[in-house]
Motif scaffolding. Structure first.
Motif, PDB file in Angstrom:
ATOM      1  N   ARG A 190       0.829  -1.204   0.000  1.00  0.00           N
ATOM      2  CA  ARG A 190       0.000   0.000   0.000  1.00  0.00           C
ATOM      3  C   ARG A 190       0.865   1.256   0.000  1.00  0.00           C
ATOM      4  NH1 ARG A 190      -2.907  -1.424   3.799  1.00  0.00           N
ATOM      5  NH2 ARG A 190      -2.021  -0.340   5.575  1.00  0.00           N
ATOM      6  N   LEU A 191       1.866   1.285   0.858  1.00  0.00           N
ATOM      7  CA  LEU A 191       2.746   2.454   0.905  1.00  0.00           C
ATOM      8  C   LEU A 191       3.537   2.597  -0.391  1.00  0.00           C
ATOM      9  CD1 LEU A 191       4.106   2.247   4.574  1.00  0.00           C
ATOM     10  CD2 LEU A 191       2.261   3.677   3.679  1.00  0.00           C
ATOM     11  N   ASP A 192       3.932   1.468  -0.960  1.00  0.00           N
ATOM     12  CA  ASP A 192       4.669   1.494  -2.222  1.00  0.00           C
ATOM     13  C   ASP A 192       3.811   2.103  -3.330  1.00  0.00           C
ATOM     14  OD1 ASP A 192       6.961   0.838  -3.819  1.00  0.00           O
ATOM     15  OD2 ASP A 192       5.766  -0.746  -4.717  1.00  0.00           O
ATOM     16  N   SER A 193       2.519   1.768  -3.350  1.00  0.00           N
ATOM     17  CA  SER A 193       1.618   2.312  -4.361  1.00  0.00           C
ATOM     18  C   SER A 193       1.465   3.820  -4.201  1.00  0.00           C
ATOM     19  CB  SER A 193       0.238   1.644  -4.255  1.00  0.00           C
ATOM     20  OG  SER A 193       0.326   0.258  -4.494  1.00  0.00           O
ATOM     21  N   VAL A 194       1.379   4.278  -2.953  1.00  0.00           N
ATOM     22  CA  VAL A 194       1.237   5.712  -2.698  1.00  0.00           C
ATOM     23  C   VAL A 194       2.469   6.463  -3.184  1.00  0.00           C
ATOM     24  CG1 VAL A 194       1.098   7.465  -0.888  1.00  0.00           C
ATOM     25  CG2 VAL A 194      -0.337   5.418  -0.764  1.00  0.00           C
ATOM     26  N   LEU A 195       3.666   5.961  -2.851  1.00  0.00           N
ATOM     27  CA  LEU A 195       4.895   6.658  -3.219  1.00  0.00           C
ATOM     28  C   LEU A 195       5.174   6.547  -4.712  1.00  0.00           C
ATOM     29  CD1 LEU A 195       7.202   5.810  -0.180  1.00  0.00           C
ATOM     30  CD2 LEU A 195       5.786   7.816  -0.578  1.00  0.00           C
ATOM     31  N   ALA A 197       2.801   6.672  -6.952  1.00  0.00           N
ATOM     32  CA  ALA A 197       1.903   7.667  -7.548  1.00  0.00           C
ATOM     33  C   ALA A 197       2.311   9.088  -7.187  1.00  0.00           C
ATOM     34  CB  ALA A 197       0.470   7.406  -7.085  1.00  0.00           C
ATOM     35  N   GLU A 198       2.965   9.262  -6.027  1.00  0.00           N
ATOM     36  CA  GLU A 198       3.369  10.601  -5.560  1.00  0.00           C
ATOM     37  C   GLU A 198       4.858  10.593  -5.219  1.00  0.00           C
ATOM     38  OE1 GLU A 198       1.812  13.339  -5.518  1.00  0.00           O
ATOM     39  OE2 GLU A 198      -0.286  12.781  -5.837  1.00  0.00           O
ATOM     40  N   LYS A 228      -4.027  14.627  -2.917  1.00  0.00           N
ATOM     41  CA  LYS A 228      -4.654  15.340  -4.032  1.00  0.00           C
ATOM     42  C   LYS A 228      -5.384  16.583  -3.540  1.00  0.00           C
ATOM     43  CE  LYS A 228      -7.817  14.762  -7.945  1.00  0.00           C
ATOM     44  NZ  LYS A 228      -8.551  16.016  -7.663  1.00  0.00           N
ATOM     45  N   PHE A 229      -6.093  16.451  -2.411  1.00  0.00           N
ATOM     46  CA  PHE A 229      -6.814  17.599  -1.867  1.00  0.00           C
ATOM     47  C   PHE A 229      -5.856  18.744  -1.541  1.00  0.00           C
ATOM     48  CE2 PHE A 229      -8.178  20.007   1.861  1.00  0.00           C
ATOM     49  CZ  PHE A 229      -9.375  20.549   1.390  1.00  0.00           C
ATOM     50  N   LEU A 230      -4.755  18.423  -0.888  1.00  0.00           N
ATOM     51  CA  LEU A 230      -3.785  19.461  -0.533  1.00  0.00           C
ATOM     52  C   LEU A 230      -3.142  20.062  -1.778  1.00  0.00           C
ATOM     53  CD1 LEU A 230      -2.092  17.728   2.544  1.00  0.00           C
ATOM     54  CD2 LEU A 230      -3.690  19.652   2.572  1.00  0.00           C
ATOM     55  N   ARG A 231      -2.888  19.234  -2.765  1.00  0.00           N
ATOM     56  CA  ARG A 231      -2.300  19.742  -4.007  1.00  0.00           C
ATOM     57  C   ARG A 231      -3.289  20.694  -4.707  1.00  0.00           C
ATOM     58  NH1 ARG A 231       2.027  17.758  -6.512  1.00  0.00           N
ATOM     59  NH2 ARG A 231       1.880  15.699  -5.536  1.00  0.00           N
ATOM     60  N   ASP A 232      -4.562  20.277  -4.741  1.00  0.00           N
ATOM     61  CA  ASP A 232      -5.583  21.122  -5.368  1.00  0.00           C
ATOM     62  C   ASP A 232      -5.794  22.425  -4.605  1.00  0.00           C
ATOM     63  OD1 ASP A 232      -5.914  19.182  -7.275  1.00  0.00           O
ATOM     64  OD2 ASP A 232      -7.747  18.324  -6.390  1.00  0.00           O
ATOM     65  N   TYR A 233      -5.563  22.386  -3.292  1.00  0.00           N
ATOM     66  CA  TYR A 233      -5.738  23.594  -2.484  1.00  0.00           C
ATOM     67  C   TYR A 233      -4.688  24.647  -2.834  1.00  0.00           C
ATOM     68  CZ  TYR A 233      -6.574  26.603   1.545  1.00  0.00           C
ATOM     69  OH  TYR A 233      -6.874  27.681   2.351  1.00  0.00           O
ATOM     70  N   GLY A 234      -3.500  24.187  -3.246  1.00  0.00           N
ATOM     71  CA  GLY A 234      -2.473  25.151  -3.616  1.00  0.00           C
ATOM     72  C   GLY A 234      -1.065  24.795  -3.198  1.00  0.00           C
ATOM     73  N   PHE A 235      -0.868  23.627  -2.566  1.00  0.00           N
ATOM     74  CA  PHE A 235       0.465  23.200  -2.163  1.00  0.00           C
ATOM     75  C   PHE A 235       1.166  22.553  -3.357  1.00  0.00           C
ATOM     76  CE2 PHE A 235      -1.975  23.267   1.737  1.00  0.00           C
ATOM     77  CZ  PHE A 235      -1.098  23.774   2.679  1.00  0.00           C
ATOM     78  N   ASP A 236       2.365  23.047  -3.708  1.00  0.00           N
ATOM     79  CA  ASP A 236       3.113  22.388  -4.775  1.00  0.00           C
ATOM     80  C   ASP A 236       3.880  21.194  -4.199  1.00  0.00           C
ATOM     81  OD1 ASP A 236       5.508  23.315  -3.579  1.00  0.00           O
ATOM     82  OD2 ASP A 236       5.547  25.119  -4.814  1.00  0.00           O
ATOM     83  N   LYS A 238       7.053  20.532  -3.646  1.00  0.00           N
ATOM     84  CA  LYS A 238       8.064  20.839  -2.631  1.00  0.00           C
ATOM     85  C   LYS A 238       7.408  21.195  -1.305  1.00  0.00           C
ATOM     86  CE  LYS A 238      12.144  23.754  -1.856  1.00  0.00           C
ATOM     87  NZ  LYS A 238      12.999  24.836  -2.431  1.00  0.00           N
ATOM     88  N   GLN A 239       6.344  21.990  -1.365  1.00  0.00           N
ATOM     89  CA  GLN A 239       5.641  22.380  -0.142  1.00  0.00           C
ATOM     90  C   GLN A 239       4.952  21.177   0.498  1.00  0.00           C
ATOM     91  OE1 GLN A 239       3.241  25.351  -2.056  1.00  0.00           O
ATOM     92  NE2 GLN A 239       4.442  27.059  -1.226  1.00  0.00           N
ATOM     93  N   LEU A 240       4.362  20.317  -0.346  1.00  0.00           N
ATOM     94  CA  LEU A 240       3.714  19.116   0.178  1.00  0.00           C
ATOM     95  C   LEU A 240       4.703  18.230   0.912  1.00  0.00           C
ATOM     96  CD1 LEU A 240       1.166  17.743  -2.461  1.00  0.00           C
ATOM     97  CD2 LEU A 240       0.764  18.144  -0.029  1.00  0.00           C
ATOM     98  N   SER A 241       5.877  18.057   0.325  1.00  0.00           N
ATOM     99  CA  SER A 241       6.902  17.223   0.952  1.00  0.00           C
ATOM    100  C   SER A 241       7.280  17.772   2.312  1.00  0.00           C
ATOM    101  CB  SER A 241       8.137  17.148   0.050  1.00  0.00           C
ATOM    102  OG  SER A 241       9.154  16.387   0.667  1.00  0.00           O
ATOM    103  N   LYS A 242       7.451  19.094   2.410  1.00  0.00           N
ATOM    104  CA  LYS A 242       7.838  19.715   3.680  1.00  0.00           C
ATOM    105  C   LYS A 242       6.718  19.587   4.714  1.00  0.00           C
ATOM    106  CE  LYS A 242       9.642  23.962   5.735  1.00  0.00           C
ATOM    107  NZ  LYS A 242      10.092  25.353   5.488  1.00  0.00           N
ATOM    108  N   VAL A 243       5.481  19.782   4.266  1.00  0.00           N
ATOM    109  CA  VAL A 243       4.350  19.714   5.191  1.00  0.00           C
ATOM    110  C   VAL A 243       4.173  18.301   5.733  1.00  0.00           C
ATOM    111  CG1 VAL A 243       1.833  19.852   5.337  1.00  0.00           C
ATOM    112  CG2 VAL A 243       3.114  21.686   4.238  1.00  0.00           C
ATOM    113  N   LEU A 244       4.216  17.303   4.846  1.00  0.00           N
ATOM    114  CA  LEU A 244       3.997  15.928   5.294  1.00  0.00           C
ATOM    115  C   LEU A 244       5.166  15.398   6.104  1.00  0.00           C
ATOM    116  CD1 LEU A 244       2.245  14.422   2.148  1.00  0.00           C
ATOM    117  CD2 LEU A 244       1.214  15.262   4.261  1.00  0.00           C
ATOM    118  N   ARG A 245       6.371  15.859   5.808  1.00  0.00           N
ATOM    119  CA  ARG A 245       7.507  15.480   6.648  1.00  0.00           C
ATOM    120  C   ARG A 245       7.377  16.082   8.041  1.00  0.00           C
ATOM    121  NH1 ARG A 245      12.365  13.511   4.966  1.00  0.00           N
ATOM    122  NH2 ARG A 245      12.518  12.849   2.804  1.00  0.00           N
ATOM    123  N   GLY A 246       6.799  17.260   8.104  1.00  0.00           N
ATOM    124  CA  GLY A 246       6.651  17.930   9.400  1.00  0.00           C
ATOM    125  C   GLY A 246       5.407  17.525  10.156  1.00  0.00           C
ATOM    126  N   CYS A 247       4.423  16.946   9.456  1.00  0.00           N
ATOM    127  CA  CYS A 247       3.170  16.581  10.126  1.00  0.00           C
ATOM    128  C   CYS A 247       2.525  15.404   9.418  1.00  0.00           C
ATOM    129  CB  CYS A 247       2.221  17.778  10.150  1.00  0.00           C
ATOM    130  SG  CYS A 247       0.700  17.486  11.070  1.00  0.00           S
TER     131      CYS A 247
END
Length: 458
Positions: A190-195, A197-198, A228-236, A238-247
């Motif tokens: 499951r995690l492999d499929s997520v990574l 795709a992203e 996808k929701f966060l990306r559609d909201y406006g996170f690119d 690089k920003q997504l990577s930083k946000v998910l690494r931090g939270c």
């Protein structure tokens, strides 16, 4: 580690073959084929329990005190029984007693429970205290499948993880036991499929497992929908990577019930999605902040007479502070201190110098007290001395580090330290959290006992 993720079904099969060949068949073996480059030859708590100095009588007495039969346990699982130390026996007795009260021993024999505890000690390397803490923090901590847990742990070893990383991956089960509870093959796939795709997230499966989180139990579709929701909201990317690494908690949170309301609350303060994205990138934990806390903080600032523009300026300057609860007594005491002692109003502090409010009041008053006894008045013109380290503080004002440290005894006895409660020894945050968890655990055990007793009376 060469790969970002498992990459394909073939690599998953390769892992299964490798772990089946070298790990699953040798419980407690740290130097066999399954150990890989991360194998550990040094003794841990579990392996050291085989020493000749172990008191068998004490272990047997501890087990018997909880209603366990030492001879029967030794007959059913001789290898695990030989790994029991007095400390592990106490953990087993404690957990068994609780499971008896909750009616769980009919589903999980005591020998299986003992084997799981010894696996965590001898193969994973957890101490008895860590195992006890994991159980107290999560009721399902010791409800994992031994074969699945051994396979997953073996795979982590094959990924060249260090000893500390391996222990971290297992200890994180105390907050989210999914790592051991979930079928390992399905979890990794499951995690492999997520990574796959992203891939732009820039994280690896071992990193995700080591950092833990409730998201590990979510489906591939659920995880991808949040990204996808966060990306559609406006996170690119690089920003997504930083946000998910931090939270990473964000991946385990509901979009509709948590993430959307939080982003809406932030946008009502900051005014635009771009400003919200910037604030969350600077403080990823804002993404899972309680809406009630954010709204309460706005209410506090409005009561101080701050305009909408000033509130937005304060949050934009220091989003890390906005995640705190302004209504809590310690934060209110801090605002009162800066006004009464340093002549800075709460409105000024929140609008112009919110970063200073992140510092502990003990640190602020200790430095202020030291400057006052030296006859200095730096604090009247600036607060730059608050945020620096002790070393930088002493260098900045040419103070002796030894003299600065030696002032502590006099400061603790000062009237101002007593007035603001700064003279009291503060327990570490982890200790306070552990006490709260222990209270909840005892309340849960008591409730289960009452339920059992009530059922018996019927």
């Amino acid at each position: 580690m060469q790969q970002r993720h498992l990459g394909s079904e073939a690599s998953c099969k390769q892992w299964v073959a490798a772990t089946a060949a070298g790990v699953r068949g040798q419980p407690g073996n740290r130097q066999g084929k399954g150990a890989g480059p991360a194998g550990r030859s040094e003794p841990s708590l579990g392996s050291s329990t085989n020493s000749s100095g172990r008191d068998q009588d004490v272990v047997a007495a501890v087990l018997a005190s909880a209603g366990l039969d030492p001879a029967e346990l030794q007959r059913q699982a001789p290898t695990s029984y030989s790994q029991l130390s007095t400390a592990l026996a106490r953990v087993l007795a404690e957990v068994y007693a609780e499971w008896v009260a909750g009616g769980r021993v009919t589903r999980v024999p005591a020998a299986k429970l003992m084997t799981r505890i010894c696996f965590l000690a001898s193969e994973v390397g957890l101490t008895a205290a860590e195992i006890r803490a994991g159980h107290r923090k999560h009721v399902k901590f010791l409800s994992f499948s031994l074969d699945g847990a051994r396979r997953l742990h073996g795979w982590l070893q094959l990924q060249h993880l260090s000893k500390d990383q391996l222990r971290l991956a297992s200890r994180n089960n105390s907050s989210s036991p999914t790592l051991l509870l979930h079928p390992s093959g399905a979890l990794l796939s499951r995690l492999d499929s997520v990574l796959a795709a992203e891939s732009s997230l820039g994280v690896s499966i071992p990193w995700l497992l080591c950092n833990g989180g409730s998201f590990l139990s979510h489906s591939t579709e659920s995880l991808l929908s949040k990204v996808k929701f966060l990306r559609d909201y406006g996170f690119d990317s690089k920003q997504l990577s930083k946000v998910l690494r931090g939270c990473l908690m964000a991946l385990g949170s509901s979009v509709e019930n948590k993430i959307k309301p939080t982003l809406a609350a932030l946008q009502s303060v900051l005014g635009s999605q771009d400003s919200v994205v910037e604030a969350v990138v600077n403080n990823p934990s804002l993404l899972v902040s309680a809406v009630e806390t954010l709204e309460g903080n706005v209410e506090v600032m409005q009561q101080l007479g701050m305009s909408s523009a000033e509130i937005s300026k304060s949050v934009g300057k220091q989003p890390q502070l906005f995640g705190c609860d302004y209504q809590k007594q310690d934060f209110q005491d801090k605002l009162r201190y800066f006004e009464a002692v340093l002549d800075r109003s709460p409105r000024h502090m929140l609008v112009e110098q919110p970063a200073v409010l992140k510092s502990a009041l003990k640190r602020v008053d200790y430095r202020l007290s030291f400057m006052e006894q030296k006859g200095d008045v730096h604090h009247k013109s600036t607060l730059s001395w608050v945020g620096c380290s002790d070393k930088q503080f002493c260098a900045k004002y040419q103070y002796s580090a030894a003299e600065f440290e030696g002032w502590r005894e006099q400061w603790v006895c000062s009237e101002r330290a007593r007035q603001y409660g700064l003279d009291k020894a503060e327990e570490p945050g982890m200790a306070r959290a552990q006490q709260a968890r222990e209270r909840r655990r005892k309340a849960g055990v008591a409730a289960r006992r009452e339920k059992v007793l009530a059922a018996g009376e019927e």
